[in-house]
Motif scaffolding. Structure first.
Motif, PDB file in Angstrom:
ATOM      1  N   ASP A  31       0.816  -1.211   0.000  1.00  8.46           N
ATOM      2  CA  ASP A  31       0.000   0.000   0.000  1.00  8.46           C
ATOM      3  C   ASP A  31       0.851   1.263   0.000  1.00  8.46           C
ATOM      4  OD1 ASP A  31       0.745  -0.541   2.672  1.00  8.46           O
ATOM      5  OD2 ASP A  31      -1.026   0.467   3.480  1.00  8.46           O
ATOM      6  N   ARG A  32       2.030   1.208   0.596  1.00 10.59           N
ATOM      7  CA  ARG A  32       2.936   2.370   0.565  1.00 10.59           C
ATOM      8  C   ARG A  32       3.484   2.581  -0.839  1.00 10.59           C
ATOM      9  NH1 ARG A  32       7.237   2.509   5.138  1.00 10.59           N
ATOM     10  NH2 ARG A  32       7.410   4.617   4.319  1.00 10.59           N
ATOM     11  N   ILE A  33       3.832   1.494  -1.508  1.00 11.64           N
ATOM     12  CA  ILE A  33       4.325   1.588  -2.886  1.00 11.64           C
ATOM     13  C   ILE A  33       3.201   2.091  -3.779  1.00 11.64           C
ATOM     14  CG2 ILE A  33       5.355   0.327  -4.810  1.00 11.64           C
ATOM     15  CD1 ILE A  33       6.288  -1.760  -2.619  1.00 11.64           C
ATOM     16  N   ALA A  34       2.001   1.525  -3.596  1.00 13.24           N
ATOM     17  CA  ALA A  34       0.835   1.917  -4.404  1.00 13.24           C
ATOM     18  C   ALA A  34       0.526   3.398  -4.244  1.00 13.24           C
ATOM     19  CB  ALA A  34      -0.371   1.070  -4.013  1.00 13.24           C
ATOM     20  N   ASN A  35       0.751   3.936  -3.044  1.00 16.51           N
ATOM     21  CA  ASN A  35       0.500   5.355  -2.807  1.00 16.51           C
ATOM     22  C   ASN A  35       1.384   6.222  -3.704  1.00 16.51           C
ATOM     23  OD1 ASN A  35      -0.768   7.519  -1.241  1.00 16.51           O
ATOM     24  ND2 ASN A  35       1.319   7.873  -0.510  1.00 16.51           N
ATOM     25  N   SER A  36       2.647   5.840  -3.861  1.00 18.18           N
ATOM     26  CA  SER A  36       3.544   6.611  -4.717  1.00 18.18           C
ATOM     27  C   SER A  36       3.137   6.501  -6.187  1.00 18.18           C
ATOM     28  CB  SER A  36       4.987   6.130  -4.542  1.00 18.18           C
ATOM     29  OG  SER A  36       5.843   6.826  -5.419  1.00 18.18           O
ATOM     30  N   VAL A  37       2.756   5.296  -6.591  1.00 18.59           N
ATOM     31  CA  VAL A  37       2.371   5.063  -7.994  1.00 18.59           C
ATOM     32  C   VAL A  37       0.978   5.623  -8.277  1.00 18.59           C
ATOM     33  CG1 VAL A  37       2.008   3.269  -9.751  1.00 18.59           C
ATOM     34  CG2 VAL A  37       3.844   3.014  -8.084  1.00 18.59           C
ATOM     35  N   ASN A  38       0.189   5.802  -7.206  1.00 20.71           N
ATOM     36  CA  ASN A  38      -1.188   6.269  -7.313  1.00 20.71           C
ATOM     37  C   ASN A  38      -2.069   5.223  -7.995  1.00 20.71           C
ATOM     38  OD1 ASN A  38      -3.146   8.131  -6.628  1.00 20.71           O
ATOM     39  ND2 ASN A  38      -2.987   9.238  -8.554  1.00 20.71           N
ATOM     40  N   THR A  39      -1.955   3.997  -7.493  1.00 19.06           N
ATOM     41  CA  THR A  39      -2.755   2.890  -7.996  1.00 19.06           C
ATOM     42  C   THR A  39      -3.111   1.990  -6.824  1.00 19.06           C
ATOM     43  OG1 THR A  39      -2.909   1.236  -9.761  1.00 19.06           O
ATOM     44  CG2 THR A  39      -0.819   1.351  -8.564  1.00 19.06           C
ATOM     45  N   SER A  40      -3.761   0.884  -7.100  1.00 20.08           N
ATOM     46  CA  SER A  40      -4.199   0.000  -6.020  1.00 20.08           C
ATOM     47  C   SER A  40      -3.087  -0.940  -5.568  1.00 20.08           C
ATOM     48  CB  SER A  40      -5.414  -0.824  -6.466  1.00 20.08           C
ATOM     49  OG  SER A  40      -5.003  -1.902  -7.273  1.00 20.08           O
ATOM     50  N   PRO A  41      -3.077  -1.273  -4.282  1.00 21.26           N
ATOM     51  CA  PRO A  41      -2.091  -2.237  -3.779  1.00 21.26           C
ATOM     52  C   PRO A  41      -2.204  -3.605  -4.463  1.00 21.26           C
ATOM     53  CG  PRO A  41      -3.097  -1.060  -1.957  1.00 21.26           C
ATOM     54  CD  PRO A  41      -3.866  -0.676  -3.191  1.00 21.26           C
ATOM     55  N   VAL A  42      -3.407  -3.990  -4.851  1.00 22.26           N
ATOM     56  CA  VAL A  42      -3.600  -5.277  -5.533  1.00 22.26           C
ATOM     57  C   VAL A  42      -2.837  -5.279  -6.859  1.00 22.26           C
ATOM     58  CG1 VAL A  42      -5.302  -6.786  -6.644  1.00 22.26           C
ATOM     59  CG2 VAL A  42      -5.814  -5.737  -4.431  1.00 22.26           C
TER      60      VAL A  42
END
Length: 157
Positions: A31-42
């Motif tokens: 979820d932290r990585i997804a936040n940077s990419v601005n996409t879903s953790p899935v």
């Protein structure tokens, strides 16, 4: 999602992991990585799963400390390796249905394009092989605002 877009997301995730782990050896939640990419953790987990199969990232499941980290130093991971891990189809494809073989151009277009496409993709792979995730971290920081607080969980991360 387009192949090239998945590749870009994979590079973004690896660059973020490399930056965040510069001073520490820890696993980071999707979820932290997804936040940077601005996409879903899935979606991030799907991409990271491909990178794990290629031995570019390591995963730790369950509980405290679960997450993802680079499997080796950012200086040792080339953009070509990431491309090979994420992209399973050629960059350029020929006709989905064969051209008219009674036409002189139709008979020769696929072999002609095949040569050009092959040379173009080989040149691209050579270029990607000369750039590492560490290079991408440095370039990203040079082009963006340098601040670890932004790369963590903040809205600009």
């Amino acid at each position: 999602m387009a192949v090239v877009s998945r590749y870009t997301v994979a590079l973004h995730a690896l660059t973020w992991l490399a930056y965040m782990s510069r001073d520490k050896d820890e696993f980071f939640a999707s979820d932290r990585i997804a936040n940077s990419v601005n996409t879903s953790p899935v979606f991030i987990r799907r991409i990271l799963g491909q990178l794990a199969k290629a031995r570019l990232v390591s995963v730790q499941h369950g509980g405290t400390g679960a997450g993802w980290k680079l499997a080796r130093a950012a200086e040792a991971i080339t953009l070509h390796e990431v491309y090979e891990a994420v992209v399973q189809t050629p960059l350029f494809e020929l006709h989905h249905s064969g051209p008219n073989l009674r036409c002189q151009i139709g008979r020769g277009i696929q072999p002609a394009l095949g040569e050009i496409y092959g040379e173009t993709e080989a040149a691209m792979k050579r270029q990607l092989g000369s750039t590492t995730i560490a290079d991408l971290v440095d370039s990203s920081l040079a082009h963006g605002e340098d601040g670890k607080e932004q790369a963590s969980d903040g809205p600009q991360g």
